[in-house]
Design a protein around this motif. Structure first.
Motif, PDB file in Angstrom:
ATOM      1  N   ARG A   8      -3.873   2.316  39.367  1.00 53.50           N
ATOM      2  CA  ARG A   8      -4.893   2.958  38.535  1.00 53.50           C
ATOM      3  C   ARG A   8      -4.678   4.464  38.521  1.00 53.50           C
ATOM      4  N   SER A   9      -4.663   5.016  37.328  1.00 58.79           N
ATOM      5  CA  SER A   9      -4.404   6.442  37.141  1.00 58.79           C
ATOM      6  C   SER A   9      -5.692   7.207  36.867  1.00 58.79           C
ATOM      7  N   LEU A  40      -4.518  14.533  26.331  1.00 58.38           N
ATOM      8  CA  LEU A  40      -4.502  13.668  27.512  1.00 58.38           C
ATOM      9  C   LEU A  40      -5.911  13.223  27.896  1.00 58.38           C
ATOM     10  N   VAL A  41      -6.902  14.078  27.688  1.00 55.43           N
ATOM     11  CA  VAL A  41      -8.298  13.684  27.919  1.00 55.43           C
ATOM     12  C   VAL A  41      -8.632  12.500  27.008  1.00 55.43           C
ATOM     13  N   ARG A  45      -9.572   8.705  28.239  1.00 54.32           N
ATOM     14  CA  ARG A  45     -10.809   8.038  27.814  1.00 54.32           C
ATOM     15  C   ARG A  45     -10.509   6.679  27.188  1.00 54.32           C
ATOM     16  N   LYS A  46      -9.516   6.649  26.321  1.00 54.17           N
ATOM     17  CA  LYS A  46      -9.156   5.405  25.645  1.00 54.17           C
ATOM     18  C   LYS A  46      -8.741   4.329  26.663  1.00 54.17           C
ATOM     19  N   ALA A  47      -8.042   4.752  27.705  1.00 57.02           N
ATOM     20  CA  ALA A  47      -7.575   3.825  28.743  1.00 57.02           C
ATOM     21  C   ALA A  47      -8.628   3.588  29.827  1.00 57.02           C
ATOM     22  N   ARG A  48      -9.771   4.246  29.699  1.00 57.60           N
ATOM     23  CA  ARG A  48     -10.846   4.174  30.694  1.00 57.60           C
ATOM     24  C   ARG A  48     -10.403   4.644  32.075  1.00 57.60           C
ATOM     25  N   ALA A  49      -9.512   5.629  32.059  1.00 61.05           N
ATOM     26  CA  ALA A  49      -9.062   6.253  33.310  1.00 61.05           C
ATOM     27  C   ALA A  49     -10.044   7.370  33.660  1.00 61.05           C
ATOM     28  N   PRO A  50     -10.403   7.487  34.908  1.00 58.59           N
ATOM     29  CA  PRO A  50     -11.331   8.554  35.282  1.00 58.59           C
ATOM     30  C   PRO A  50     -10.700   9.935  35.106  1.00 58.59           C
ATOM     31  N   LYS A 174       6.785  14.895  30.369  1.00 58.94           N
ATOM     32  CA  LYS A 174       6.194  15.592  29.220  1.00 58.94           C
ATOM     33  C   LYS A 174       4.900  14.881  28.834  1.00 58.94           C
ATOM     34  N   ALA A 175       3.978  15.623  28.259  1.00 54.14           N
ATOM     35  CA  ALA A 175       2.689  15.046  27.864  1.00 54.14           C
ATOM     36  C   ALA A 175       2.873  13.849  26.936  1.00 54.14           C
ATOM     37  N   ALA A 176       3.842  13.931  26.039  1.00 57.02           N
ATOM     38  CA  ALA A 176       4.074  12.849  25.080  1.00 57.02           C
ATOM     39  C   ALA A 176       4.505  11.544  25.748  1.00 57.02           C
ATOM     40  N   ASP A 177       4.998  11.633  26.976  1.00 54.64           N
ATOM     41  CA  ASP A 177       5.502  10.440  27.680  1.00 54.64           C
ATOM     42  C   ASP A 177       4.500   9.859  28.683  1.00 54.64           C
ATOM     43  N   VAL A 178       3.359  10.490  28.841  1.00 57.42           N
ATOM     44  CA  VAL A 178       2.371  10.052  29.830  1.00 57.42           C
ATOM     45  C   VAL A 178       1.538   8.902  29.255  1.00 57.42           C
ATOM     46  N   SER A 179       1.306   7.920  30.107  1.00 54.91           N
ATOM     47  CA  SER A 179       0.343   6.867  29.766  1.00 54.91           C
ATOM     48  C   SER A 179      -0.533   6.624  30.991  1.00 54.91           C
ATOM     49  N   PHE A 180      -1.704   6.085  30.725  1.00 53.89           N
ATOM     50  CA  PHE A 180      -2.656   5.822  31.818  1.00 53.89           C
ATOM     51  C   PHE A 180      -2.790   4.323  32.025  1.00 53.89           C
TER      52      PHE A 180
END
Length: 180
Positions: A8-9, A40-41, A45-50, A174-180
């Motif tokens: 969990r991220s 990224l915020v 939110r979309k991934a429901r990551a805190p 890079k920001a474009a490669d981040v996923s939660f």
């Protein structure tokens, strides 16, 4: 009780405060960094990551001293105190006497996506300690910044920290490669 995935991220936003970001010294690529963090915020939110945002409390007379409106997190980030975790700190490390590690553990977070300011102080200190505390740490290499110093340009500081921290302390992405 909410079920948590083993990885969990959480998004960790460091010192993106009005008094630092809009102060007399402008952060390097500030608007681009802000846009990436804001995106990224939205992803978190979309991934429901805190989302955890830390605010530095500076000394009396500084733009980030306790009680000043300029100590607040940038409103452009769209953080909601009713949903997001807003914590205060007085030292460079986000973990020092903030309760952050305990809150991350309580939320089942194992992976931190780290962004914010200032690269050579609070971002660096937090990245170095996160791994020691057992978190997988991702530093978003194009979503942290600082200001020029007499000895180094902000660009050189960011590039140096991305190279130095990558591998031993964090995975730089890079920001474009981040996923939660």
């Amino acid at each position: 009780m909410q079920a948590h995935s083993p990885r969990r991220s959480a998004l960790l936003i460091i010192d993106m405060q009005v008094g630092l970001f809009q102060g007399p010294e402008q952060p390097w690529q500030g608007e681009q960094v802000l846009a990436r963090i804001t995106a990224l915020v939205g992803q978190a939110r979309k991934a429901r990551a805190p989302i955890f945002a830390l605010r530095h409390t500076g000394p009396q007379g500084s733009p980030i001293e306790a009680g000043r409106a300029t100590r607040q997190v940038l409103p452009e980030l769209g953080l909601d105190p009713a949903v997001d975790h807003l914590l205060d700190k007085t030292r460079p490390s986000c973990f020092f006497e903030t309760g952050l590690a305990e809150q991350l553990d309580d939320a089942g977070v194992k992976r931190l996506v780290i962004v914010g300011m200032k690269t050579q102080y609070c971002v660096d200190s937090t990245c170095r300690l996160a791994r020691d505390l057992g978190f997988e740490a991702v530093l978003v290499g194009d979503a942290h910044t600082c200001m020029d110093t007499p000895g180094l340009s902000a660009r050189a500081i960011v590039e140096h920290h991305n190279a130095t921290l990558n591998g031993a302390f964090v995975q730089v992405m890079k920001a474009a490669d981040v996923s939660f």
